[in-house]
Design an enzyme around this catalytic site. Structure first.
Site, PDB file in Angstrom:
ATOM      1  N   LYS A   1       0.834  -1.207   0.000  1.00 34.24           N
ATOM      2  CA  LYS A   1       0.000   0.000   0.000  1.00 34.24           C
ATOM      3  C   LYS A   1       0.866   1.254   0.000  1.00 34.24           C
ATOM      4  CE  LYS A   1      -4.053   1.872   2.523  1.00 34.24           C
ATOM      5  NZ  LYS A   1      -4.974   1.661   3.668  1.00 34.24           N
TER       6      LYS A   1
ATOM      7  N   SER B   1     -10.178  -0.809   6.803  1.00 37.96           N
ATOM      8  CA  SER B   1      -9.570  -0.663   5.477  1.00 37.96           C
ATOM      9  C   SER B   1      -8.862  -1.886   4.919  1.00 37.96           C
ATOM     10  CB  SER B   1      -8.603   0.514   5.476  1.00 37.96           C
ATOM     11  OG  SER B   1      -9.330   1.701   5.347  1.00 37.96           O
TER      12      SER B   1
ATOM     13  N   SER C   1      -9.909   1.619   2.654  1.00 41.05           N
ATOM     14  CA  SER C   1      -9.028   2.407   1.823  1.00 41.05           C
ATOM     15  C   SER C   1      -7.961   1.603   1.086  1.00 41.05           C
ATOM     16  CB  SER C   1      -8.339   3.464   2.686  1.00 41.05           C
ATOM     17  OG  SER C   1      -7.500   2.848   3.657  1.00 41.05           O
TER      18      SER C   1
HETATM   19  N1  GLN Z   1     -13.310   3.879   6.010  1.00 43.27           N
HETATM   20  C1  GLN Z   1     -12.809   4.265   7.302  1.00 43.27           C
HETATM   21  C2  GLN Z   1     -12.399   5.711   7.246  1.00 43.27           C
HETATM   22  O1  GLN Z   1     -12.596   6.312   6.252  1.00 43.27           O
HETATM   23  C3  GLN Z   1     -11.658   3.382   7.700  1.00 43.27           C
HETATM   24  C4  GLN Z   1     -10.408   3.731   6.998  1.00 43.27           C
HETATM   25  C5  GLN Z   1      -9.242   2.871   7.372  1.00 43.27           C
HETATM   26  O2  GLN Z   1      -9.387   1.831   7.995  1.00 43.27           O
HETATM   27  N2  GLN Z   1      -8.069   3.357   7.034  1.00 43.27           N
HETATM   28  O3  GLN Z   1     -11.880   6.251   8.168  1.00 43.27           O
END
Ligand code: GLN
Length: 471
Positions: free
Chosen positions: A74, A173, A149
């Site tokens: 990532k 995410s 994400s």
């Molecule tokens: N979708 C969640 C957010 O926008 C979790 C994101 C994540 O786990 N990095 O914060």
């Protein structure tokens, strides 16, 4: 072919790492112009690394448990001398002067990083649409999102471009995109995997973890990246667990809580997949008990105060002075503001504003402190639950992958994608999303298993039972 088979064959000299890596590069060249899972493919360095592995094998040395296995990383995990941008304009072109601990561990285990993967900017989002590079597409249906994400990491494995990838999970995410793309994703216990070199979003919640096409490969990758790191002050002082060796030990005698609060609100096809998974566990000797943890309903609200509060502080460092983008202006304050205005996307700005507000004098007690008290309640509720069950089973997501564009103008709808994954992060516990069939349109469904701190071995064993039962 599984990552374990690749590594076994490369270590035994039956297959060359260079061939494995070339095959992955061909897959990426074939599929990624459509899917856009990678922000950058590291062709030259991947070839070099593969050659070094083949040379080591030829010289009678063992390159390690992931010998020759191609992997995607990532874009928020630092790779020395390679662009690590968090899919943000503000870090455009930034090349870290050091490797994240996990990147060093991958190299030491013989894995070959073939590319950096796309993500929502600074890991804020659930669809990989908040990326300066543009969205990633779901390999099962190109009109849909891969989740986020870590959508690039999930899509790269889901499409078979790489057998493994790394993501980060702050509120879901890893697990949510794993569910959307039909792959396995693990959010490890907080502190089990070093965060050194992971660009911080919400430091008390962030955790790096694996994506894989199967449970065994996820276990192997998690073993490789786990274990104490003196460079991360929140790293647990515990050795890396032995996970692969115990994978086939089954679930006989385990008590698994079927948690109503992690199912209610999910679509009927997902609810059915959770029930079917419970049956698979029961058929192998687990005792299924219905349970409820009502406190989990407060998770989303607490998360959207705590995570933005930490983000507003962590992201203060992008000031136009030290990193990436600078927009010049008449004085330093104006330069800071102009750089941040131009460099951050809308969702990141929204989080910074939310977090700054929640932390401001006069509102701190009502918002941030209240959210922290709620977090404590959730931690206590989980502790109470784990006094009577060994694991908890629920849905990973309320729905299967949604259409690209469907939720971009409605942040609250987007946030609700993570309603089932967020509570685990607040507690610092591990959880796994494991594929559990497909729903309408052939879209993948994932079910989620949750466990207390350091229960990774148990979680993976149970996930393996679900995987095997469906085969
Ligand atoms: N979708 C969640 C957010 O926008 C979790 C994101 C994540 O786990 N990095 O914060």
């Amino acid at each position: 072919m599984t990552a374990r088979t690749i590594a076994e064959q490369v270590r035994a000299g039956e297959r060359r790492a260079t061939e494995v890596v070339e095959a992955a590069l061909v897959e990426i060249a074939t599929h990624d112009s459509d899917l856009h899972a990678f922000t950058e493919v590291h062709t030259a360095s991947a070839r070099e690394a593969a050659e070094a592995i083949d040379a080591a094998v030829a010289a009678g040395n063992d390159p390690g448990p992931l010998a020759g296995v191609p992997i995607g990383v990532k874009d928020n995990i630092c790779q020395r001398g390679r662009v690590t941008s968090c899919a943000s304009k503000i870090l455009e072109g930034w090349q870290p002067p050091y490797d994240a601990t996990v990147v060093g561990r991958l190299a030491a285990a013989g894995a070959v990083i073939v590319g950096s993967t796309n993500m929502d900017e600074f890991a804020m989002g659930s669809s990989t649409e908040n990326s300066v590079y543009g969205p990633t597409r779901n390999p099962a249906d190109h009109s849909r999102v891969p989740g986020g994400s870590s959508g690039g990491s999930a899509a790269a494995v889901g499409a078979g471009m790489v057998p493994l990838s790394l993501g980060s999970d702050t509120g879901g995410s890893i697990r949510q995109p794993a569910a959307f793309c039909g792959v396995v994703g693990v959010k490890p216990t907080y502190g089990a995997v070093s965060r050194y070199g992971l660009v911080a979003f919400a430091s008390s919640l962030d955790q790096i973890g694996p994506f894989a096409a199967n449970v065994g490969d996820a276990a192997l990758l998690l073993e490789v990246i786990s274990g104490h790191d003196p460079l991360d002050s929140t790293s647990l002082d515990a050795p890396a667990p032995s996970l692969v060796a115990h994978l086939d030990e089954g679930v006989a005698g385990l008590r698994v809580g079927l948690c109503k609060d992690l199912i209610e609100g999910a679509s009927t096809e997902i609810t059915a997949a959770v029930a079917a998974s419970a049956e698979l566990l029961a058929a192998q000797g687990a005792e299924i008990v219905e349970m409820s943890i009502p406190e989990l309903h407060y998770g989303l609200s607490a998360y959207y105060l705590i995570a933005p509060a930490e983000a507003s502080s962590n992201l203060a460092r992008y000031d136009g002075v030290r990193y990436g983008l600078r927009v010049d202006a008449a004085n330093v304050a104006e330069m800071n503001a102009a750089s941040r205005t131009a460099g951050f996307g809308d969702e990141v700005k929204r989080r910074i504003m939310l977090g700054t507000y929640a932390l401001s004098a006069g509102y701190y007690d009502a918002y941030y402190a209240q959210a922290q008290r709620t977090r404590t309640l959730i931690i206590r509720a989980f502790a109470e639950a784990y006094a009577s069950v060994d694991l908890i089973l629920g849905a990973t997501t309320p729905t299967t992958a949604f259409e690209i564009g469907a939720k971009v103008s409605d942040p609250m709808e987007m946030y609700l994608s993570d309603v089932f994954t967020i509570p685990t992060n607040l507690a610092g516990h591990p959880a796994i999303s494991v594929p559990a069939g497909t729903g309408a349109g052939g879209l993948p469904i994932g079910v989620q298993l949750l466990g207390p701190a350091l229960s990774e071995e148990r979680l993976l064993r149970a996930a393996a039972v679900i995987e095997k039962g469906r085969a």
